[in-house]
Design a protein around this motif. Structure first.
Motif, short mmCIF file in Angstrom:
data_model
loop_
_atom_site.label_atom_id
_atom_site.label_comp_id
_atom_site.label_asym_id
_atom_site.label_seq_id
_atom_site.Cartn_x
_atom_site.Cartn_y
_atom_site.Cartn_z
N MET A 1 85.38 -100.03 -27.89
CA MET A 1 85.65 -99.12 -26.69
C MET A 1 86.17 -97.73 -26.89
N ARG A 2 86.67 -97.26 -28.24
CA ARG A 2 87.05 -96.00 -28.42
C ARG A 2 85.81 -95.28 -28.45
N LYS A 3 84.87 -95.65 -28.76
CA LYS A 3 83.45 -94.75 -28.97
C LYS A 3 82.83 -94.94 -27.58
N ARG A 4 83.15 -95.64 -26.59
CA ARG A 4 82.28 -95.78 -25.62
C ARG A 4 82.21 -94.31 -24.66
N ILE A 5 81.04 -93.73 -24.43
CA ILE A 5 81.15 -92.57 -23.75
C ILE A 5 80.14 -92.72 -22.42
N VAL A 6 80.85 -92.47 -21.38
CA VAL A 6 80.15 -92.60 -20.03
C VAL A 6 79.47 -91.10 -19.55
N LEU A 7 77.97 -91.39 -19.53
CA LEU A 7 77.06 -90.19 -19.50
C LEU A 7 76.49 -89.86 -18.11
N SER A 8 77.08 -90.53 -17.06
CA SER A 8 76.50 -90.42 -15.93
C SER A 8 77.70 -90.90 -14.95
N ASN A 9 77.64 -90.31 -13.71
CA ASN A 9 78.40 -90.63 -12.53
C ASN A 9 77.77 -90.72 -11.56
N THR A 10 77.30 -91.76 -10.78
CA THR A 10 76.62 -91.80 -9.46
C THR A 10 77.07 -91.43 -8.33
N ASN A 11 78.41 -90.98 -8.33
CA ASN A 11 79.18 -90.38 -7.26
C ASN A 11 79.21 -88.92 -7.44
N ALA A 12 78.75 -88.41 -8.53
CA ALA A 12 78.57 -86.86 -8.64
C ALA A 12 77.50 -86.39 -7.71
N TRP B 1 81.81 -86.10 -19.97
CA TRP B 1 80.45 -86.31 -19.40
C TRP B 1 80.30 -87.34 -18.14
N GLY B 2 81.36 -88.01 -18.06
CA GLY B 2 81.62 -88.88 -16.82
C GLY B 2 81.69 -88.25 -15.40
N LEU B 3 82.04 -86.84 -15.51
CA LEU B 3 82.09 -86.18 -14.39
C LEU B 3 80.92 -85.70 -13.72
N PHE B 4 79.64 -85.98 -14.45
CA PHE B 4 78.36 -85.39 -13.96
C PHE B 4 77.47 -86.36 -13.53
N ARG B 5 76.57 -86.24 -12.83
CA ARG B 5 75.61 -87.17 -12.17
C ARG B 5 74.75 -87.62 -13.74
N ARG B 6 74.28 -86.59 -14.40
CA ARG B 6 73.56 -86.73 -15.76
C ARG B 6 73.98 -85.70 -16.70
N PRO B 7 73.75 -85.92 -17.99
CA PRO B 7 74.08 -85.09 -18.99
C PRO B 7 73.31 -83.62 -18.84
#
Length: 162
Positions: free
Chosen positions: A1-12, A85-91
């Motif tokens: 879980m420490r390395k889990r990186i969310v690269l998209s946010n459908t709410n952005a 990266w999780g703040l954006f719709r896509r990277p």
């Protein structure tokens, strides 16, 4: 879980007209004019008051990262958990003058020779994103990229060889 990186946010919000970084765009960024390398580097390092037409039309724009490029960057652990990266719709990446210079150096190195660059700056200046841009450029050109993630070496002894 420490390395889990969310690269998209459908709410952005979706960024209208954002192009993906591809080989054609990289080729457009690296077109060399009849100027000395020193003038290009001086312009990229922030000489104020002079217009730098290198990569004209691309500098200052945000480009998206395509699915295959994102997968490749994820595989070499190029993304950091602290980059938000999780703040954006896509990277996506902001193309800076420094990005254009480093892309040009990489493409020139493709023709033969060795490219050695030192990326230095204060914390938060964008060194990691600049290197991420360089890796993305390499991936869209079909190169093999070797990355040494930050956790494998001491942060005070970072060395990247191309």
């Amino acid at each position: 879980m420490r390395k889990r990186i969310v690269l998209s946010n459908t709410n952005a919000l979706e960024v209208e007209g954002m192009q993906d970084l591809d080989a054609e765009m990289v080729e457009g960024m690296v077109r060399v004019r009849d100027e000395s390398e020193e003038a290009v580097l001086a312009g990229a390092l922030g000489m104020v008051g002079e217009e730098n037409e290198e990569g004209e039309g691309v500098v200052g724009k945000v480009v998206g990262l395509g699915g295959a490029t994102v997968d490749s960057l994820r595989a070499v652990e190029a993304f950091k958990t602290t980059q938000g990266w999780g703040l954006f719709r896509r990277p996506g990446l902001l193309v800076r003058e420094e990005s254009v210079v480093i892309s040009r150096k990489l493409v020139e190195g493709e023709k033969g020779g060795v490219v050695r660059l030192v990326v230095d700056g204060e914390r938060g200046a964008g060194k990691s994103l600049l290197l991420l841009h360089a890796m993305a450029t390499a991936f869209v050109r079909g190169w093999i990229v070797l990355n040494i993630p930050e956790g494998l070496i001491s942060p005070s002894k970072r060395l990247i060889r191309c």
